[in-house]
Design a protein around this motif. Sequence first.
Motif, short mmCIF file in Angstrom:
data_model
loop_
_atom_site.label_atom_id
_atom_site.label_comp_id
_atom_site.label_asym_id
_atom_site.label_seq_id
_atom_site.Cartn_x
_atom_site.Cartn_y
_atom_site.Cartn_z
N ASP A 51 0.84 -1.19 0.00
CA ASP A 51 0.00 0.00 0.00
C ASP A 51 0.88 1.25 0.00
N THR A 144 -4.04 5.36 5.23
CA THR A 144 -4.68 4.21 4.59
C THR A 144 -6.19 4.23 4.75
N GLU A 145 -6.71 4.94 5.74
CA GLU A 145 -8.16 5.04 5.95
C GLU A 145 -8.85 5.86 4.86
N ARG A 147 -8.79 5.48 1.70
CA ARG A 147 -9.34 4.62 0.64
C ARG A 147 -10.83 4.34 0.89
N GLU A 148 -11.14 3.90 2.10
CA GLU A 148 -12.54 3.58 2.44
C GLU A 148 -13.41 4.84 2.43
N GLU A 151 -13.98 5.72 -1.26
CA GLU A 151 -14.82 4.72 -1.93
C GLU A 151 -16.29 4.91 -1.58
N GLN A 171 -10.21 13.26 -3.33
CA GLN A 171 -9.55 12.23 -4.13
C GLN A 171 -8.45 12.84 -5.00
N LEU A 174 -5.34 13.30 -2.95
CA LEU A 174 -4.64 12.03 -2.77
C LEU A 174 -3.90 11.62 -4.04
#
Length: 185
Positions: A51, A144-145, A147-148, A151, A171, A174
């Motif tokens: 990741d 990493t949080e 992504r959720e 989404e 987004q 990021l």
Amino acid sequence: SSGTAVWAALQVGKDMKPGQRLVTLLPDSVRNYMTKFIDDEWMQQLGFADDPLAGYSIGHLVEQLGTAEIPCVDIEASLGQAITDLGRAKVSQLPCTDAGKLCGVLTDRDVMQALLAGRATRDSTVAEVMVRNVTTVNTETRATELREIFESGNVAIVVNGTGSVGGLLSQLDLARFLAERSASD
């Protein structure tokens, strides 16, 4: 557990002939390695984590991306004013505040749907249209949080310890971070 592995080896060993060998692997617990195993930065440094966000915090991303002034809209403002603010800031979402504290988010989509359905007019207040369920993170949150969060169609609103807005990650932010990171590798 190790006890089960030893018991199984003894049971199998009873049926073995002289000269045969039995190899038993005794599992080790992760207890001694837990601080390393769950540390994203350590995993990333050793190449164990695929990741590209592992090892980074929200604070690191905000620091790398720079902090622009975060446009917010007060919940008592008119929808007309909020539409102007959305256009001026060239964003699709505005954090909504009440007495300086984050209490919701207003999206261009929510505004459009409320106007089309006749549930709101230009003179309606932001509070009548905003969404109160807001996804927030702080500077210590693992990147990493994101992504959720993304989404599920949300932006990540960075709040500080007092509950006021300290940043907004989209987004596109990021993607910019990942592109800059890959260019420096």
